[in-house]
Design a protein around this motif. Structure first.
Motif, PDB file in Angstrom:
ATOM      1  N   ALA A   7       0.827  -0.996   0.220  1.00 27.18           N
ATOM      2  CA  ALA A   7       0.054  -0.294   0.023  1.00 27.18           C
ATOM      3  C   ALA A   7       1.113   1.263  -0.033  1.00 27.18           C
ATOM      4  N   VAL A   8       2.245   1.473  -0.050  1.00 30.11           N
ATOM      5  CA  VAL A   8       2.465   2.242   0.137  1.00 30.11           C
ATOM      6  C   VAL A   8       3.302   2.944  -1.170  1.00 30.11           C
ATOM      7  N   VAL A   9       3.670   2.262  -2.172  1.00 30.48           N
ATOM      8  CA  VAL A   9       3.530   2.628  -3.081  1.00 30.48           C
ATOM      9  C   VAL A   9       2.249   3.544  -4.084  1.00 30.48           C
ATOM     10  N   PRO A  10       1.682   3.429  -3.853  1.00 31.10           N
ATOM     11  CA  PRO A  10       0.439   3.417  -4.612  1.00 31.10           C
ATOM     12  C   PRO A  10       0.503   5.217  -3.588  1.00 31.10           C
ATOM     13  N   LEU A  11       0.362   4.912  -2.548  1.00 33.66           N
ATOM     14  CA  LEU A  11      -0.033   6.035  -1.929  1.00 33.66           C
ATOM     15  C   LEU A  11       0.798   6.865  -1.678  1.00 33.66           C
ATOM     16  N   GLY A  12       2.217   6.580  -2.183  1.00 35.90           N
ATOM     17  CA  GLY A  12       3.355   7.277  -1.798  1.00 35.90           C
ATOM     18  C   GLY A  12       3.485   8.154  -3.110  1.00 35.90           C
ATOM     19  N   ILE A  13       2.315   7.460  -4.054  1.00 33.55           N
ATOM     20  CA  ILE A  13       2.152   8.113  -5.795  1.00 33.55           C
ATOM     21  C   ILE A  13       0.547   8.802  -5.771  1.00 33.55           C
ATOM     22  N   ALA A  26      -9.832  17.418   1.191  1.00 33.00           N
ATOM     23  CA  ALA A  26     -10.032  17.138   2.335  1.00 33.00           C
ATOM     24  C   ALA A  26      -9.490  14.587   1.590  1.00 33.00           C
ATOM     25  N   ALA A  27     -10.209  14.322   0.656  1.00 29.18           N
ATOM     26  CA  ALA A  27      -9.735  13.295   0.406  1.00 29.18           C
ATOM     27  C   ALA A  27      -8.432  13.020   0.132  1.00 29.18           C
ATOM     28  N   HIS A  28      -7.654  14.168  -0.832  1.00 29.44           N
ATOM     29  CA  HIS A  28      -6.113  13.892  -0.209  1.00 29.44           C
ATOM     30  C   HIS A  28      -5.442  13.820   0.694  1.00 29.44           C
ATOM     31  N   ALA A  29      -6.290  14.738   1.430  1.00 33.59           N
ATOM     32  CA  ALA A  29      -5.386  14.700   3.531  1.00 33.59           C
ATOM     33  C   ALA A  29      -5.569  12.883   3.590  1.00 33.59           C
ATOM     34  N   ILE A  30      -6.454  12.844   3.724  1.00 34.51           N
ATOM     35  CA  ILE A  30      -6.966  11.388   4.241  1.00 34.51           C
ATOM     36  C   ILE A  30      -5.970  10.018   3.595  1.00 34.51           C
ATOM     37  N   VAL A  31      -5.777  10.340   2.041  1.00 31.60           N
ATOM     38  CA  VAL A  31      -4.311   9.150   1.568  1.00 31.60           C
ATOM     39  C   VAL A  31      -3.224   9.695   2.163  1.00 31.60           C
ATOM     40  N   CYS A  32      -3.575  10.849   2.191  1.00 31.17           N
ATOM     41  CA  CYS A  32      -1.940  11.537   2.558  1.00 31.17           C
ATOM     42  C   CYS A  32      -1.419  10.430   4.620  1.00 31.17           C
ATOM     43  N   THR A  33      -2.779  11.036   5.385  1.00 24.64           N
ATOM     44  CA  THR A  33      -2.001  10.675   6.479  1.00 24.64           C
ATOM     45  C   THR A  33      -2.182   8.880   6.481  1.00 24.64           C
ATOM     46  N   LEU A  34      -2.394   8.117   5.584  1.00 24.31           N
ATOM     47  CA  LEU A  34      -2.401   6.674   5.398  1.00 24.31           C
ATOM     48  C   LEU A  34      -1.437   6.353   4.914  1.00 24.31           C
ATOM     49  N   PHE A  35      -0.859   7.343   3.776  1.00 28.56           N
ATOM     50  CA  PHE A  35       0.620   7.314   3.629  1.00 28.56           C
ATOM     51  C   PHE A  35       1.728   7.468   4.254  1.00 28.56           C
ATOM     52  N   GLY A  36       1.374   7.795   5.441  1.00 29.85           N
ATOM     53  CA  GLY A  36       2.461   8.408   6.828  1.00 29.85           C
ATOM     54  C   GLY A  36       2.179   7.531   7.975  1.00 29.85           C
ATOM     55  N   PHE A  37       0.527   6.557   7.696  1.00 33.82           N
ATOM     56  CA  PHE A  37       0.671   6.192   9.174  1.00 33.82           C
ATOM     57  C   PHE A  37       1.191   4.424   8.297  1.00 33.82           C
ATOM     58  N   PHE A  38       1.228   4.288   7.308  1.00 35.76           N
ATOM     59  CA  PHE A  38       2.252   3.216   6.634  1.00 35.76           C
ATOM     60  C   PHE A  38       3.114   3.088   6.874  1.00 35.76           C
ATOM     61  N   LEU A  39       4.005   4.644   6.428  1.00 34.63           N
ATOM     62  CA  LEU A  39       5.085   4.355   6.293  1.00 34.63           C
ATOM     63  C   LEU A  39       5.865   4.602   7.516  1.00 34.63           C
TER      64      LEU A  39
END
Length: 64
Positions: A7-13, A26-39
């Motif tokens: 999940a880290v790779v597509p979320l990072g992209i 707001a949707a972009h912020a959710i993706v960024c938050t998920l990326f941060g938690f996974f990374l």
């Protein structure tokens, strides 16, 4: 753990595309938050990982 690594790779992209294209909504912020938690390896990451894994399993069991 397999889903968090993949999940880290597509979320990072997605994060890079959202930042480059325009500002974050707001949707972009959710993706960024998920990326941060996974990374990052924070104490909240295992809970987020279990939630996303549960959602992925639920989606995988949907029959059309």
């Amino acid at each position: 753990m397999a889903i968090s690594i993949s999940a880290v790779v597509p979320l990072g992209i997605l994060v890079a595309a959202f930042v480059k294209k325009s500002g974050l909504n707001a949707a972009h912020a959710i993706v960024c938050t998920l990326f941060g938690f996974f990374l990052a390896s924070t104490s909240a990451a295992p809970s987020i990982n279990r939630f996303v894994t549960g959602v992925a399993d639920m989606i995988g069991h949907i029959q059309f």
